[in-house]
Design a protein around this motif. Structure first.
Motif, PDB file in Angstrom:
ATOM      1  N   VAL A  87       4.053   0.902   7.531  1.00  0.00           N
ATOM      2  CA  VAL A  87       3.735   2.514   6.040  1.00  0.00           C
ATOM      3  C   VAL A  87       2.337   2.227   5.478  1.00  0.00           C
ATOM      4  CG1 VAL A  87       4.245   3.246   3.339  1.00  0.00           C
ATOM      5  CG2 VAL A  87       5.969   1.772   5.277  1.00  0.00           C
ATOM      6  N   PRO A  88       1.448   2.971   6.323  1.00  0.00           N
ATOM      7  CA  PRO A  88       0.132   2.692   5.820  1.00  0.00           C
ATOM      8  C   PRO A  88       0.230   2.309   4.251  1.00  0.00           C
ATOM      9  CG  PRO A  88       0.070   4.456   6.633  1.00  0.00           C
ATOM     10  CD  PRO A  88       1.455   4.356   6.649  1.00  0.00           C
ATOM     11  N   LEU A  89       0.566   3.274   3.515  1.00  0.00           N
ATOM     12  CA  LEU A  89       0.845   2.538   2.205  1.00  0.00           C
ATOM     13  C   LEU A  89       1.192   1.330   1.219  1.00  0.00           C
ATOM     14  CD1 LEU A  89       0.014   6.564   0.338  1.00  0.00           C
ATOM     15  CD2 LEU A  89      -1.797   4.342   0.930  1.00  0.00           C
ATOM     16  N   ALA A  90       1.871   0.344   2.317  1.00  0.00           N
ATOM     17  CA  ALA A  90       2.620  -0.851   1.687  1.00  0.00           C
ATOM     18  C   ALA A  90       1.776  -1.487   1.286  1.00  0.00           C
ATOM     19  CB  ALA A  90       2.891  -1.581   3.294  1.00  0.00           C
ATOM     20  N   VAL A  91       0.343  -1.888   0.969  1.00  0.00           N
ATOM     21  CA  VAL A  91      -0.157  -2.741  -0.153  1.00  0.00           C
ATOM     22  C   VAL A  91      -0.461  -2.043  -1.814  1.00  0.00           C
ATOM     23  CG1 VAL A  91      -2.100  -3.845  -0.673  1.00  0.00           C
ATOM     24  CG2 VAL A  91      -1.292  -3.860   1.533  1.00  0.00           C
ATOM     25  N   PRO A  92      -0.526  -0.373  -1.702  1.00  0.00           N
ATOM     26  CA  PRO A  92      -0.711  -0.338  -3.393  1.00  0.00           C
ATOM     27  C   PRO A  92       0.988   0.234  -3.780  1.00  0.00           C
ATOM     28  CG  PRO A  92      -1.279   1.291  -1.981  1.00  0.00           C
ATOM     29  CD  PRO A  92      -1.353   0.171  -0.685  1.00  0.00           C
TER      30      PRO A  92
END
Ligand code: ZN
Lengths: 78, 268
Positions: B225-230
């Motif tokens: 998931v490329p948006l895992a950090v946000p």
């Protein structure tokens, strides 16, 4: 709610394995061993579950047996 | 919100991922060299990959105003062939002056074999000779604890290595303390399958503190998931971390580690 759902998932998985046939698997034995940690009263369960599924040795392997991982340590004989 | 994605394999991702990351507040992305999902057949394959990481990919990210940095190496998954590794490592110095190269990575171990260890030592030597930061991959699943122990020993054995200039990635509950106690930074990889979830990563922060830790998505060609950090930042918010603490963790920490090389420019 989330923990409840995950717990029922694990219980359903154990039932599914009971219904299956075929030879045993070292991962099954390792999972059963690690499951005991869930009933433990002592904090640090996640770390102990991870360690229960880990290769505890420190000698490098003579050669890499492929690239993937199985999820549990098969033991010295494997 | 602003954040830095310190570990994303963007060459495997579509352009829409860049759009979504920038929309979510991504201020910089850092891409360690990785296994392509298949073994490259010659050093030429790596030469082209290093060109892609240092020339093409920064341009693709720049179209969305996103600074792109990278790390170079032959990944541990391709380190069983020592001869190939030697040839690839010999290619790396010519790329080290490229503006976006932060250091050597992601090096480390995969199956904890003797050859992988030999190649890890060669990479540590390369980093020491060229005064580069190091980003280390630790093995997954049953191999992680042992691999982390072997990697920490290899780093300690090379006296030129400054522990605070090394980030050891993919730490979990059973390895994070080993890494931090050795003086290194630790990376927590947020994967939808098989690795640390956002909830567990924040548990680690709750118990270990936020110093010398960062989170990354390690998004690649697999399920990730490329948006895992946000998304994990949202979990921090639910747990009561203030916006200032979240900013310090998802932006400030990676910036602090990477600012140890002059190549890293603080995002606006
Ligand atoms: Zn990676």
């Amino acid at each position: 709610m989330e923990a409840r759902a995950k717990l029922i998932d694990v219980a359903a998985f154990l039932d599914r394995v009971d219904r299956a046939s075929g030879p045993g698997d070292f991962r099954w034995t390792a999972l059963r061993g690690a499951l005991a940690e869930l009933a433990s009263e002592k904090s640090g369960r996640a770390e102990r579950v991870l360690l229960a599924l880990s290769d505890p040795t420190l000698e490098p392997l003579a050669a890499a047996p492929g690239k993937g991982a199985a999820g549990a340590w098969p033991g010295k004989s494997a | 919100m602003r954040y830095i994605e310190p570990h994303g394999h963007m060459v495997s991702r579509v352009t829409d991922d860049y759009v979504n990351m920038v929309t979510a507040g991504c201020a910089a992305v850092c891409e360690p060299a990785f296994w392509a999902g298949f073994d490259r057949s010659s050093p030429d394959g790596f030469f082209d990959y290093f060109k892609q990481l240092t020339e093409y990919e920064p341009k693709r990210a720049a179209k969305f105003g996103l600074p792109h940095y990278c790390w170079l190496c032959i990944n541990p998954k391709e380190s069983e062939d020592v001869r190939l590794a030697e040839e690839v490592i010999a290619l790396i110095p010519q790329f080290l002056n490229a503006p976006g190269v932060l250091g050597i990575g992601e090096i480390g171990l995969n199956k904890n074999s003797r050859n992988e260890l030999k190649v890890l030592e060669m990479h540590i030597d390369l980093a020491a000779r060229h005064d580069q930061l190091i980003l280390v991959h630790t093995p997954h699943l049953e191999d992680k604890w042992k691999g982390t122990k072997l990697i920490l020993d290899a780093l300690k054995n090379d006296r030129r290595v400054k522990p605070e200039r090394v980030i050891v990635d993919h730490v979990e509950e059973h390895t994070v303390k080993l890494v931090l106690d050795a003086g290194h930074w630790g990376g927590m990889t947020l994967y939808p399958e098989s690795k640390c979830t956002a909830a567990r990563a924040i548990d680690i922060l709750d118990t270990m503190g936020t110093d010398r830790l960062w989170m990354n998505s390690a998004c690649d060609w697999g399920v990730s998931v490329p948006l895992a950090v946000p998304y994990a930042a949202l979990e921090m918010r639910k747990r009561g971390y203030t916006p200032g603490q979240i900013d310090q963790f998802v932006f400030g920490n990676p910036a602090r580690f990477m600012s140890q090389t002059a190549k890293f420019k603080m995002p606006e």
